[in-house]
Structures are given as C-alpha cells and as structure tokens.
Design an enzyme around this catalytic site. Structure first.
Site, PDB file in Angstrom:
ATOM      1  N   HIS A 168       0.835  -1.223   0.000  1.00 22.59           N
ATOM      2  CA  HIS A 168       0.000   0.000   0.000  1.00 22.59           C
ATOM      3  C   HIS A 168       0.864   1.265   0.000  1.00 22.59           C
ATOM      4  CE1 HIS A 168      -3.317  -2.730   1.226  1.00 22.59           C
ATOM      5  NE2 HIS A 168      -2.371  -3.289   1.966  1.00 22.59           N
ATOM      6  N   SER A 289      14.642  22.083 -16.381  1.00 20.45           N
ATOM      7  CA  SER A 289      13.427  22.847 -16.619  1.00 20.45           C
ATOM      8  C   SER A 289      13.820  24.201 -17.174  1.00 20.45           C
ATOM      9  CB  SER A 289      12.667  23.020 -15.299  1.00 20.45           C
ATOM     10  OG  SER A 289      11.835  24.158 -15.379  1.00 20.45           O
ATOM     11  N   LYS A 295      15.804  22.100 -11.215  1.00 18.82           N
ATOM     12  CA  LYS A 295      15.175  20.832 -11.555  1.00 18.82           C
ATOM     13  C   LYS A 295      16.060  19.877 -12.341  1.00 18.82           C
ATOM     14  CE  LYS A 295      11.463  19.560 -11.016  1.00 18.82           C
ATOM     15  NZ  LYS A 295      10.156  19.878 -11.573  1.00 18.82           N
ATOM     16  N   GLU A 302      10.027   8.462 -17.206  1.00 20.91           N
ATOM     17  CA  GLU A 302       8.623   8.849 -17.398  1.00 20.91           C
ATOM     18  C   GLU A 302       8.123   8.435 -18.781  1.00 20.91           C
ATOM     19  OE1 GLU A 302       7.782  13.031 -16.004  1.00 20.91           O
ATOM     20  OE2 GLU A 302       9.908  12.891 -15.516  1.00 20.91           O
TER      21      GLU A 302
END
Ligand code: ARG
Length: 469
Positions: A168, A289, A295, A302
């Site tokens: 979980h 970024s 960043k 991804e």
C-alpha cells in the site's frame, strides 16, 4: 533506377489485376489502399520468401532452372538497390510485394512473371510478417536478457543494502535493494519465456495456402518451411492466410512486458524524488526545466512509463481489427503492420534505454536505510520473536501493537525502547530482542526460499547469472 518498358502487367497498376478493369483508381483511392509506405520494411523477408518459393518451384519442375537463375540474379540486384537506396518505391504499385515483383520482371523478363506461380499475396504477406516478426522476437529476447543482466549486476552489489519493502506504499518490512530488483528480473524472465512461446506459433509457414484454398501445383511446402527455418507448415490454408493470432499474442506479450517496464520506471521516478531520495539517475537520462533552475527530471523513465500506453493501445487495435473478420483474408489485415511495427520499435528502444539507465543507477544506501527505520518495519519480527517464546501469533500481534503505540508516542523506534519497557508488554522478552529488532536481523531472518535474506538472494543471483549465461 532505369525501368525499361516491358509487357509487365504490373508496370501499370490500373492494368495489374486484369483486363476486367475499365477505369483507373483515383489518386485518393490509390493513397488510401497503398501500404508500400510502411510495408517496404518487410522487403528482406519478402525476398527471402520469394527465393525459397522459386527454388522449390525449380526443384519440383514447375519453373525451369534458367528461370530460377534469372530470378536469383534479379533479386540479388534488387537487394543491392534497396540497400543502397537506389530502389524506387512506387505508390501506384501498392505494396512491397508488387513493387519487388514488378522490378524483378523489369530486370529479368518472363522469369519474373513466373515467380508468382502457385502463390498469392495472401500467403505471401502472412509469410513475410511471420518471418520478419521471428527475427524481431530473437532481437527482443536478447534485449530482455540484457535487461535482466543489468538488474542482476546492480543487485549483486546490494544484497546487504536495506530498504523499506512496501505494501500500500506504506513501510511494511525491511528488504534488500537486491531482492527488490530481482523481483523485476523474475518478471522479465517470464516475459522472455512468453516471447519464446509466441515464437513457436509464429514460426509456421503459410506459403502454399495460395489465395485461400491451397493450390493445384505440386508444391513442396515442407521443403520451403525447412529452407526458411520454419518449424512446420500451417495445416489449414484458410487459417493460414486469415488469422493473425501470432501478432495478437506477440502484442499481448509486448504489452505485459511494457507494464513491467512501466512499474520499474515508476519506481525509479519515485525513488529519485526528493521525498524518497533513494537513487540518482545519471544526468544523461534527465532533463532540466526552462523555468526552474534547480530541476532534474527523470524524463526517460517517465517516457518509458508513458510509452506502455501506446503498446497496450496497439494490442486493443489489433484485437479489434481481427474480431469481426469472416474467413479468410480481408484487406483489413493490411492494418496489422503499423501497430506491429510500432510495438516492436517501442519495446526495443525502451528495453535498451532502461537496461542502460538501470546499469548506471546511483544507490543512496543511507537514505534507504533511514527510510526503513521510519515505519516500524521490524514490528512483525517482534511478534515472531514472541511466538517463538510460546505466545499464540494473534496475542503476539496485539502485544506488539501496544509496543508500537508507545514507541510512536515517545517518537522512537522499537529498538530504542528500554528492555524494561519491552518486558512490560511481555515478560518473555530478553536481551536478545535487540538483534531481532535491528534491520539487519530482520533481513537475515527471512531465509525461506524466495525470501529477502542475503544468503537466499545471493543464491538467486547465482541462479540468474547461470541461466542468463
Ligand atoms: N498489402 C496487403 C496486406 O498487407 C498484401 C496482401 C494483399 N492481398 C490482396 N488480396 N489484396 O495485407
């Protein structure tokens, strides 16, 4: 390419079918029905299949030895034209099959027109796709092995690196990072098994089915199968030209594999986030970024996660393509190629990039260990300890719940509670409890087959390395 004027009916697609046709195709219909833009990718399989067919025709006395020699010579030239980029693919010749056949006839004359004896584009295209896919499956199997090796190699360094195991997404029990990575090795090894299984059913020869019913020429299908490396021939001509279940199966395997990749990619993304801080990925797999100078984004992971979507989509597309088709061949099947090609390309690139990226992962062992200390991950071990002292498991579970409550109130780990406090929950608790409550004690205790104990994980690594060769 010089294409000499010839009496070849394929030289003009408007006349390619027969004298029955009285009007040419409109430009739109031509564009709509053509597949050469994408199926030219099958050219090598198409030529290999044609050569095997022609050689068998000659052995069977259906074409003359000289025809075969002409066909072989013409095909050799076509191969070099395609390889050098000199070959002119013509939309008006619709597909890879007619383009190559027309060029062959332009080059060698009548022998080229004899090639199609006892054959139809229906069994030809089914053969081409199977041949091509077989080769791709072999390439993908090798990449799946590389992927597993990359994971096993990282795992070998981390059999004692403790991290929280989650259920979980809540801290559950300590596991080693190696054990966690080997879970993915198991998944990818099953993907490889599945691919090997699909290969068996892909590797059967449709040629000889002709348009749909077989042919009256005395073809030797077994010989063609053997020369092309097929395991056997398709046993029913209607099925041979019609079904694409091998493509569906392949696509299902690819989808399952991409789901595994996607889960791994998701974990890499999570682990690299500041909130976990378990790993770092090399800069070359990340991007910055344009607005936030601090960043570093895990774009490759991804995208690997995202690209699972298109592969699963292709599976749905192919299933839907097949479901309403009456026997036998229908032009619908021309639509199998683009999804299949994209599935292969996506899976191939994804496996390569993920294997590379995983191989270069930087593991932050201290952060993993600190995270494992946060969620009372050894509570089960305390319960098991009490069971070994004679308590029924449910009572032990309850006693430990009280201990955890106190530890939470005091803001400490179970292992930081004084012995006297622990004995308050059960007098059977002794000094030896602190080894049990340590992350390392918990890790080493799980020695069951398939457990996270370093001794078992090292065995698993050995077994994987032996299997992967
Ligand atoms: N381009 C076609 C395909 O991909 C080849 C077979 C065409 N056969 C036919 N009878 N029109 O399926």
């Amino acid at each position: 390419m010089s294409s000499q004027p010839s009496a070849d009916p394929l030289a003009n697609k408007a006349q390619a079918w027969s004298a029955l046709f009285t009007e040419p195709m409109s430009e739109l219909v031509q564009r709509y029905t053509a597949s050469v833009g994408f199926d030219k990718r099958l050219w090598r399989a198409d030529i290999d299949g044609s050569l095997a067919h022609a050689r068998m025709l000659a052995v069977q006395g259906i074409i003359a030895a000289q025809d075969l020699a002409d066909i072989e010579r013409g095909m050799a030239q076509i191969v070099s034209e395609i390889e050098s980029g000199a070959f002119t693919w013509k939309l008006e010749l619709e597909d890879v099959h007619l383009n190559i056949e027309a060029r062959l006839t332009a080059l060698v004359g009548d022998a080229g027109k004899r090639l199609h004896t006892g054959r139809s584009r229906n069994d030809q295209v089914a053969t081409d796709v199977r041949l091509w896919l077989r080769g791709e499956i072999d390439g993908l199997s090798a990449l799946l092995a590389d992927m597993q090796r990359a994971l096993v190699n990282v795992a070998a360094e981390h059999t004692e690196t403790v991290m929280p195991g989650f259920t979980h997404l809540q801290v559950a029990q300590p596991v080693s990072f190696a054990h966690h990575l080997l879970a993915y090795v198991e998944m990818f090894s099953r993907d490889a098994e599945r691919l090997a299984d699909v290969r068996k059913r892909t590797n059967r020869l449709p040629l000889g089915a002709a348009a749909l019913a077989g042919t009256s020429y005395p073809l030797d299908r077994e010989a063609v199968a053997q020369s092309l490396g097929f395991d056997g021939v398709c046993r029913n001509s209607l099925d041979a030209v019609s079904d694409r279940d091998f493509a569906l199966e392949f696509s299902a395997c690819a989808s399952i594999c991409m789901v595994h990749v996607s889960r791994l990619a998701e974990e890499l993304v999570l682990w690299m986030s500041q909130n976990f801080g378990f790993i770092d990925l090399a800069d070359r797999y990340c991007t910055g970024s344009s607005i936030m100078p601090q960043k570093r984004n895990p774009d490759v992971a991804e995208l690997a996660r995202g690209k699972s979507g298109r592969v699963i989509g292709h599976l749905m597309g192919l299933l839907t393509l097949m479901k309403g088709q009456p026997l036998t061949y229908n032009k619908d099947n021309q639509e199998d190629k683009e999804p299949l090609f994209d599935t292969v390309d996506t899976l191939r690139d994804t496996l390569r990039i993920m294997a590379e990226m995983v191989g270069g992962i930087r593991v932050k062992a201290a952060a993993m260990e600190a995270a494992a200390l946060k969620g009372y991950a050894t509570a089960t071990d305390l319960a098991d300890y009490l069971v070994k002292k004679g308590l029924p498991f449910r009572d032990a579970h309850e006693a430990v719940a009280h201990a955890v409550k106190i530890a939470i109130q005091q803001g400490v780990d179970l292992s930081q509670l004084p012995l006297a406090t622990l004995q308050g929950f059960n007098p059977a608790i002794g000094e030896d409890v602190f080894e049990v409550l340590s992350l390392r004690g918990a890790l080493h205790a799980r020695q069951v087959i398939g457990g996270t104990a370093p001794v078992r994980v090292r065995e698993a690594i050995e077994a994987h390395l032996l299997r992967l060769g």
